[in-house]
Design a protein around this motif. Structure first.
Motif, mmCIF file in Angstrom:
data_model
loop_
_atom_site.group_PDB
_atom_site.id
_atom_site.type_symbol
_atom_site.label_atom_id
_atom_site.label_comp_id
_atom_site.label_asym_id
_atom_site.label_seq_id
_atom_site.Cartn_x
_atom_site.Cartn_y
_atom_site.Cartn_z
ATOM 1 N N GLU A 278 0.221 -1.371 -0.112
ATOM 2 C CA GLU A 278 0.280 -0.288 -0.234
ATOM 3 C C GLU A 278 0.710 1.220 -0.110
ATOM 4 O O GLU A 278 0.363 2.633 -0.523
ATOM 5 C CB GLU A 278 -0.854 -0.366 1.416
ATOM 6 N N SER A 279 2.123 1.030 0.309
ATOM 7 C CA SER A 279 3.082 2.782 0.325
ATOM 8 C C SER A 279 3.423 2.630 -1.489
ATOM 9 O O SER A 279 2.863 2.698 -2.071
ATOM 10 C CB SER A 279 4.921 1.690 0.865
ATOM 11 N N HIS A 280 3.834 4.187 -0.782
ATOM 12 C CA HIS A 280 3.999 5.167 -2.443
ATOM 13 C C HIS A 280 5.954 5.005 -2.042
ATOM 14 O O HIS A 280 6.159 4.629 -4.034
ATOM 15 C CB HIS A 280 3.486 6.443 -2.800
ATOM 16 N N ILE A 281 6.686 5.007 -1.105
ATOM 17 C CA ILE A 281 7.296 5.479 -0.798
ATOM 18 C C ILE A 281 8.393 4.378 0.108
ATOM 19 O O ILE A 281 7.330 3.839 1.296
ATOM 20 C CB ILE A 281 7.882 7.220 -0.184
ATOM 21 N N LEU A 282 8.885 3.624 0.050
ATOM 22 C CA LEU A 282 9.675 3.238 0.590
ATOM 23 C C LEU A 282 11.482 2.983 1.173
ATOM 24 O O LEU A 282 12.122 3.706 0.026
ATOM 25 C CB LEU A 282 9.735 1.296 0.186
ATOM 26 N N LEU A 283 11.185 3.209 2.125
ATOM 27 C CA LEU A 283 13.093 3.082 2.766
ATOM 28 C C LEU A 283 14.082 2.298 2.976
ATOM 29 O O LEU A 283 13.256 0.885 3.700
ATOM 30 C CB LEU A 283 13.199 4.042 4.321
ATOM 31 N N ASP A 284 14.747 1.910 1.982
ATOM 32 C CA ASP A 284 14.808 0.836 2.428
ATOM 33 C C ASP A 284 16.920 0.889 3.045
ATOM 34 O O ASP A 284 16.414 -0.083 3.610
ATOM 35 C CB ASP A 284 15.967 0.278 0.774
ATOM 36 N N GLN A 285 17.508 1.541 2.637
ATOM 37 C CA GLN A 285 18.892 1.820 3.067
ATOM 38 C C GLN A 285 19.618 3.097 2.793
ATOM 39 O O GLN A 285 19.019 3.520 2.019
ATOM 40 C CB GLN A 285 19.897 0.267 3.146
ATOM 41 N N VAL A 286 20.847 3.134 3.642
ATOM 42 C CA VAL A 286 21.329 4.247 3.530
ATOM 43 C C VAL A 286 23.229 3.964 3.089
ATOM 44 O O VAL A 286 23.866 4.369 1.919
ATOM 45 C CB VAL A 286 21.882 4.899 5.362
ATOM 46 N N TYR A 287 24.032 3.231 3.436
ATOM 47 C CA TYR A 287 24.849 2.694 3.163
ATOM 48 C C TYR A 287 25.732 2.426 2.275
ATOM 49 O O TYR A 287 25.573 1.138 2.319
ATOM 50 C CB TYR A 287 25.506 2.169 4.620
ATOM 51 N N GLY A 288 24.639 1.654 1.013
ATOM 52 C CA GLY A 288 24.782 1.273 -0.309
ATOM 53 C C GLY A 288 25.175 2.279 -1.389
ATOM 54 O O GLY A 288 24.571 2.893 -1.866
ATOM 55 N N TYR A 289 25.425 2.172 -2.239
ATOM 56 C CA TYR A 289 25.741 2.206 -3.179
ATOM 57 C C TYR A 289 25.331 2.202 -4.866
ATOM 58 O O TYR A 289 24.417 2.884 -5.832
ATOM 59 C CB TYR A 289 27.929 2.259 -3.694
ATOM 60 N N ASP A 290 24.110 0.679 -4.034
ATOM 61 C CA ASP A 290 23.787 0.497 -5.048
ATOM 62 C C ASP A 290 22.585 -0.417 -4.584
ATOM 63 O O ASP A 290 22.591 -0.417 -3.097
ATOM 64 C CB ASP A 290 24.848 -1.025 -6.105
#
Length: 379
Positions: A278-290
């Motif tokens: 149901e989300s529009h935006i998902l927060l996944d990870q910060v410390y990655g380049y990919d």
């Protein structure tokens, strides 16, 4: 071809298996299901003793006294029983340097047997291993999963499961593997960069995503913007979850009438997927380049994902910033600014959503990715 995949992280080997089968290859997947995520596997070698409360308690007490993990003995026994059947495969691919998850000496013995009774042995770098952890520990990237530790040494206990890859036994296993494998492949930029110029490195093959199982859901914004943050507590520090939590507080205070924020912790994969649909935006990870696997599957569904999308990644795929995914920097204020930009410009959410799906179809299609693996394995 007859292919054996050992180990599972984030459904990567499942999607690869599905792509290989589509290409007409006989594929077997062995592993533990990746803990609480419980991904499908053909032969389960996980320690079931951990699921029985009184046995799990005994295992923990025994480990505290003798420093021996009895659950690894169970895993070793299960693998030993099936080892005679794991022969005559054209390709064996290990998902990690510690893919069987037993004692190092026993693991080396198993790997020797696998090498002897099969044609080719490959290693996949798609999670923490000696090369990537050393690269991060030497502070070669601008930031990494070890950045929180470098900034606060009190977090060392939280990083034991990562720092163990630098231990002498693991280094010996690493050396043994690289002496015996036909080659190593990387699944994304975070593992590609540390391996560049290594003589055994065969290149980057993007994570396979089974787009047939992930319907694109056209986003509709009629009222509030739904933001989803799923936390895996074991990986919370290396994912930078605290930066997301701080940014969400800023947004909740500033736009309480415009957003609906959902945060979860340590839930099974199926429930996780259901909740973020149901989300529009998902927060996944910060410390990655990919992007990691969760981000890619969310992008396939048309979510706007805050994840690793650094300049190196943009250049590799010839993309412009903030067109396919949002690069989440280790700075809650900058994350909040990006969230605010999307909240105030909802048409951008719709645009990025469509671009994300197109990108996954082009670069991460599981059938095409499986073909790339076959080409690398053959050559």
């Amino acid at each position: 071809m007859k292919i054996l995949l050992i180990g599972e992280y984030s459904r990567l080997h499942n999607s690869l298996k599905e792509g290989l089968i589509k290409n007409g290859h006989n594929t077997l997947l062995i592993g533990s299901g990746d803990g609480f995520k419980n991904y499908p596997i053909d032969i389960d070698i996980s320690a079931k003793s951990k699921e029985i409360p009184f046995l799990f308690f005994f295992i923990k007490v025994f480990y505290r006294i003798f420093k021996i993990d009895l659950s690894k003995i169970e895993v070793a026994y299960k693998f030993y029983r099936i080892l005679p059947k794991l022969k005559d495969f054209d390709v064996v691919q290990l998902i990690n340097e510690d893919c069987i998850k037993t004692f190092y000496k026993i693991e080396k013995w198993f790997l020797k047997k696998l090498k002897k009774q099969n044609k080719k042995l490959f290693l996949l770098s798609c999670g923490t291993d000696y090369v990537s952890v050393k690269y991060a520990n030497d502070k070669k990237p601008r930031y990494s999963i070890l950045t929180p530790l470098h900034e606060n040494n009190k977090l060392k206990k939280k990083y034991n499961h990562i720092l163990r890859y630098l231990s002498k036994p693991n280094y010996e296993l690493h050396k043994f593997l690289y002496q015996n494998i036909n080659g190593v492949l990387a699944s994304d930029m975070d593992y590609h960069l540390p391996l560049k110029n290594h003589p055994k490195y065969l290149g980057l093959i993007p994570n396979p995503i089974n787009i047939e199982n992930l319907d694109f859901i056209p986003l509709q914004i009629t009222d509030r913007i739904n933001i989803f943050h799923g936390i895996n507590t074991e990986n919370a520090y290396k994912k930078g979850s605290s930066h997301f939590e701080s940014a969400l507080k800023i947004i909740q205070n500033k736009y309480p009438e415009k957003v609906n924020i959902v945060t979860t912790k340590d839930i099974p994969y199926k429930e996780y997927i259901t909740l973020y649909n149901e989300s529009h935006i998902l927060l996944d990870q910060v410390y990655g380049y990919d992007q990691g696997y969760n981000a890619l599957e969310a992008m396939a569904k048309g979510k706007v994902v805050f994840t690793g999308a650094e300049q190196e990644w943009l250049e590799y795929y010839n993309l412009q910033e903030d067109t396919v995914a949002i690069n989440a920097l280790p700075d809650e204020k900058k994350i909040a600014e990006k969230l605010e930009w999307l909240i105030l410009n909802p048409e951008k959410i719709i645009e990025i959503s469509k671009n994300a799906r197109i990108f996954i179809e082009k670069e991460h299609n599981y059938i095409t990715v499986a073909e790339n693996y076959i080409e690398k394995w053959k050559n």
